[in-house]
Design a protein around this motif. Structure first.
Motif, PDB file in Angstrom:
ATOM      1  N   ARG A 390     -69.114 -36.681 -22.116  1.00  0.00           N
ATOM      2  CA  ARG A 390     -69.096 -38.144 -22.077  1.00  0.00           C
ATOM      3  C   ARG A 390     -70.440 -38.689 -22.515  1.00  0.00           C
ATOM      4  NH1 ARG A 390     -68.014 -37.434 -16.277  1.00  0.00           N
ATOM      5  NH2 ARG A 390     -70.021 -37.069 -15.294  1.00  0.00           N
ATOM      6  N   TYR A 404     -68.189 -43.532 -23.812  1.00  0.00           N
ATOM      7  CA  TYR A 404     -67.226 -42.705 -24.549  1.00  0.00           C
ATOM      8  C   TYR A 404     -66.895 -41.474 -23.742  1.00  0.00           C
ATOM      9  CZ  TYR A 404     -65.110 -40.496 -28.658  1.00  0.00           C
ATOM     10  OH  TYR A 404     -64.237 -39.930 -29.552  1.00  0.00           O
ATOM     11  N   CYS A 415     -68.166 -40.161 -32.716  1.00  0.00           N
ATOM     12  CA  CYS A 415     -67.666 -40.945 -31.578  1.00  0.00           C
ATOM     13  C   CYS A 415     -67.760 -42.412 -31.978  1.00  0.00           C
ATOM     14  CB  CYS A 415     -68.506 -40.693 -30.339  1.00  0.00           C
ATOM     15  SG  CYS A 415     -68.694 -38.958 -29.938  1.00  0.00           S
ATOM     16  N   LEU A 417     -67.491 -45.975 -31.034  1.00  0.00           N
ATOM     17  CA  LEU A 417     -67.587 -46.507 -29.673  1.00  0.00           C
ATOM     18  C   LEU A 417     -66.575 -47.594 -29.371  1.00  0.00           C
ATOM     19  CD1 LEU A 417     -71.436 -46.308 -29.274  1.00  0.00           C
ATOM     20  CD2 LEU A 417     -69.693 -44.678 -28.586  1.00  0.00           C
ATOM     21  N   ALA A 422     -62.116 -44.650 -26.512  1.00  0.00           N
ATOM     22  CA  ALA A 422     -63.361 -44.944 -25.814  1.00  0.00           C
ATOM     23  C   ALA A 422     -63.101 -45.834 -24.603  1.00  0.00           C
ATOM     24  CB  ALA A 422     -64.320 -45.640 -26.762  1.00  0.00           C
ATOM     25  N   ASN A 425     -66.706 -50.822 -23.446  1.00  0.00           N
ATOM     26  CA  ASN A 425     -68.153 -50.873 -23.401  1.00  0.00           C
ATOM     27  C   ASN A 425     -68.610 -52.296 -23.176  1.00  0.00           C
ATOM     28  OD1 ASN A 425     -70.844 -50.811 -23.752  1.00  0.00           O
ATOM     29  ND2 ASN A 425     -70.755 -50.526 -25.966  1.00  0.00           N
TER      30      ASN A 425
END
Ligand code: FUL
Length: 457
Positions: A390, A404, A415, A417, A422, A425
Motif C-alpha cells: 500500500r 493506493y 499506480c 492514484l 485506488a 485520496n
C-alpha cells in the motif's frame, strides 16, 4: 506452503525476457491480401494479384512507431491465408507473383534498422493455401520458411506464432511440431523471445481487447500443453498466477504439490495485445479507438508487469492511416507528458523491517498538492515476490492518508492514484493540504523483497 512460495520466488526470467520487458511497448503490423479484400481472415485462394500497395513506405510506419516511443515492430510475414510478404523459395503464393514485387519483410526490417527500433515477425502456422497443410511434410515446409525469415533479415527480437490450428484445404488438420520450430529459433536467433499463446517466453493475456487483469503475475504453472502439438483449452495464458489461483487449482491442474513437483512453475510474462482500431487488418470504414481507451491499456499493460503490443494496420496504399498516425501521436505525447518528468524525491528503506515487509519512505524535494502516479519496479532478475503493498501519503501537517492499495509489482507497476482500485485520496481534492512524504509499505511477499526503483509523478 512457505516452501512453495519461496520456490515460486526463485523462478527467474531469462536475459532475453528481461530485455523484452524493458521494451515495454512495440507495434504489430497486420498487412497482406486481407488488407485489399477488406477481410480479417483470408481463405488462401486469393490471387496474388490482389496484393498491390501503391505507395508502400515502411519508413512512414517506423517514423510513427518511433515517434510514439515504441521500441519495435512485428510484421505479419504470413497470415492464415498463407501469402508470404517475402519471396519465399518454397511457395508461389507470395509477393513475387504480385504486382508489388517488393520483399516487404526486407523493406520493413531495413526501415526498422534505419530508425533504430527492433524487428520481429508473425508467422502463422495455420496456412490455408499450402498443399502440404495437414500432412507431416507441412512441418518441413514451415521450417523452411521459418529458416528463411530467421536467417535473411538480420537480428530478430520476437517470433510471434498465432497458435490457431484451423482447417486446411479439404478440411485437413495439422499437427504442429513446435519443439522443432523453437529449436530453429534458438539456433538462428538465440536472443529472440517466442510467443505462442502459452509461452515459452511470453504468454497471451487471454483476450484481444487490450484488457489486462488487476493482477498479472509472471510466474505461472508450466503445463503440459506448452509443448503439446494440439492445444486443448486455456493454459496459464489465461491465468494470472496469483497465490489464490495457484492455491485453488485442484480441479484444473491438480494439487499444489503436483504443480510444483511434476509440472513446475515457469517465468512467462504476459503480453497485452490489441489493435488501434477494431480489426487487425485495415478496413476503410473503421476508426481508431479513443485516446482514453488506449492510454488505459498502456497503464494496465506496461504498468502492470506486461508489455503492450499495439497493432497499426497499413492501408491499401501501404501506408499507415493518417487517423491512426494522429491517434498514436496523441498517445505517445500523453505518455511523455504523464511520465516525462518525475518529481525530485529521495527514497529510503526503513531499517529493521522484516525482509518480506519492507517500508520505503519517499521524501519529495518540495511539497505538492497533487500526485498522479507512483511507479514501482521490483528487481525481477531476483524473481517476482511482492504479493501486496500500500501507499500512504503524509501531509505537511503530519496527517496520513491512504493513497493506493496494490497486489503484485514485478517488472513495473504504475499506480494511478485516481484509478478505480485506488482508495479515495482526500488530498487530491483538498486545496489546503500538501503532500511531502510517501510511504510504500509491502504488506506480503513470497520471499525477501528487492525493489529496484520508485518514481513519483
Ligand atoms: C489471431 C489471428 O487469428 C488474428 O487474425 C490476428 O492475427 C491475431 C493477432 O491473432 O489469433
Amino acid at each position: 506452503m512457505i516452501q512453495f512460495l519461496k520456490e515460486a520466488a526463485q523462478v527467474k526470467p531469462s536475459r532475453k525476457q528481461m530485455d523484452w520487458l524493458d521494451m515495454e511497448w512495440y507495434a504489430f503490423i497486420h498487412f497482406g491480401p486481407n488488407t485489399f479484400m477488406n477481410r480479417e481472415w483470408g481463405q488462401g485462394t486469393e490471387p496474388e494479384s490482389v496484393f498491390n500497395p501503391t505507395k508502400l513506405n515502411c519508413d512512414q510506419w517506423v517514423e510513427a512507431i518511433k515517434g510514439a516511443g515504441m521500441k519495435g515492430m512485428v510484421l505479419t510475414a504470413k497470415h492464415h491465408d498463407g501469402f508470404c510478404l517475402w519471396p519465399s523459395k518454397y511457395t508461389e503464393h507470395s509477393v513475387k507473383n504480385s504486382p508489388c514485387q517488393k520483399d516487404v519483410v526486407k523493406e520493413a526490417a531495413e526501415a526498422c534498422r534505419r530508425g533504430g527500433i527492433k524487428f520481429g515477425f508473425y508467422l502463422s502456422p495455420w496456412d490455408r493455401n499450402s498443399k502440404y497443410y495437414g500432412t507431416p511434410e507441412y512441418n518441413d515446409y514451415f521450417c523452411n520458411q521459418l529458416t528463411e525469415l530467421l536467417t535473411g533479415y538480420g537480428d530478430i527480437f520476437y517470433v510471434w506464432f498465432d497458435n490457431a490450428c484451423g482447417e486446411g484445404p479439404n478440411g485437413k488438420k495439422q499437427i504442429y511440431d513446435f519443439p522443432r520450430y523453437f529449436e530453429l529459433i534458438h539456433k538462428y536467433q538465440p536472443n529472440a523471445v517466442i510467443f505462442n499463446d502459452y509461452g515459452p517466453d511470453v504468454r497471451w493475456c487471454g483476450n484481444e481487447a487490450g484488457a489486462a487483469r488487476h493482477e498479472e503475475w509472471a510466474v505461472v504453472p508450466s503445463e503440459l500443453c506448452f509443448y503439446s502439438p494440439i492445444q486443448t483449452g486455456p493454459g496459464p495464458m489465461a491465468k494470472e498466477g496469483s497465490l489464490s489461483y495457484l492455491y485453488n487449482t485442484d480441479e484444473e491442474l491438480g494439487t499444489l504439490s503436483t504443480i510444483l513437483y511434476s509440472r513446475g512453475l515457469t517465468y512467462t510474462p504476459a503480453e497485452i495485445n490489441m489493435s488501434i482500431r477494431p480489426g487487425w487488418f485495415w478496413h476503410p470504414d473503421e476508426k481508431p479507438h479513443s485516446l482514453e481507451r488506449l492510454f488505459h491499456t498502456y497503464l494496465t499493460s506496461v504498468g502492470a508487469n506486461a508489455c503492450m503490443h499495439l497493432n497499426l494496420p497499413p492501408t491499401t496504399e501501404g501506408l499507415l492511416d493518417e487517423a491512426d498516425v494522429e491517434r498514436l501521436k496523441e498517445l505517445g505525447d500523453l505518455v511523455k507528458k504523464e511520465f516525462g518528468t518525475e518529481l525530485f524525491a529521495s527514497v529510503e528503506k526503513k531499517e529493521g523491517e522484516p525482509p518480506t515487509q519492507p517500508v520505503y519512505t519517499i521524501t519529495l524535494d518540495r511539497p505538492v498538492k497533487e500526485l498522479k502516479y507512483v511507479v514501482i519496479k521490483e528487481d525481477i532478475a531476483k524473481g517476482q515476490r511482492v504479493e501486496s503493498f500500500r501507499i500512504v501519503a503524509e501531509s505537511g501537517s503530519g496527517s496520513q492518508y491512504p493513497l493506493y492499495q496494490g497486489t503484485c509489482i514485478g517488472h513495473k507497476k504504475i499506480c494511478q492514484l485516481q484509478d478505480p482500485f485506488a482508495l479515495q485520496n482526500p488530498l487530491i481534492n483538498d486545496s489546503d493540504e500538501t503532500i511531502s512524504t510517501l510511504k510504500v509499505q509491502v504488506t506480503a511477499a513470497r520471499d525477501e523483497v528487492f525493489i529496484k526503483e520508485i518514481k513519483v509523478y
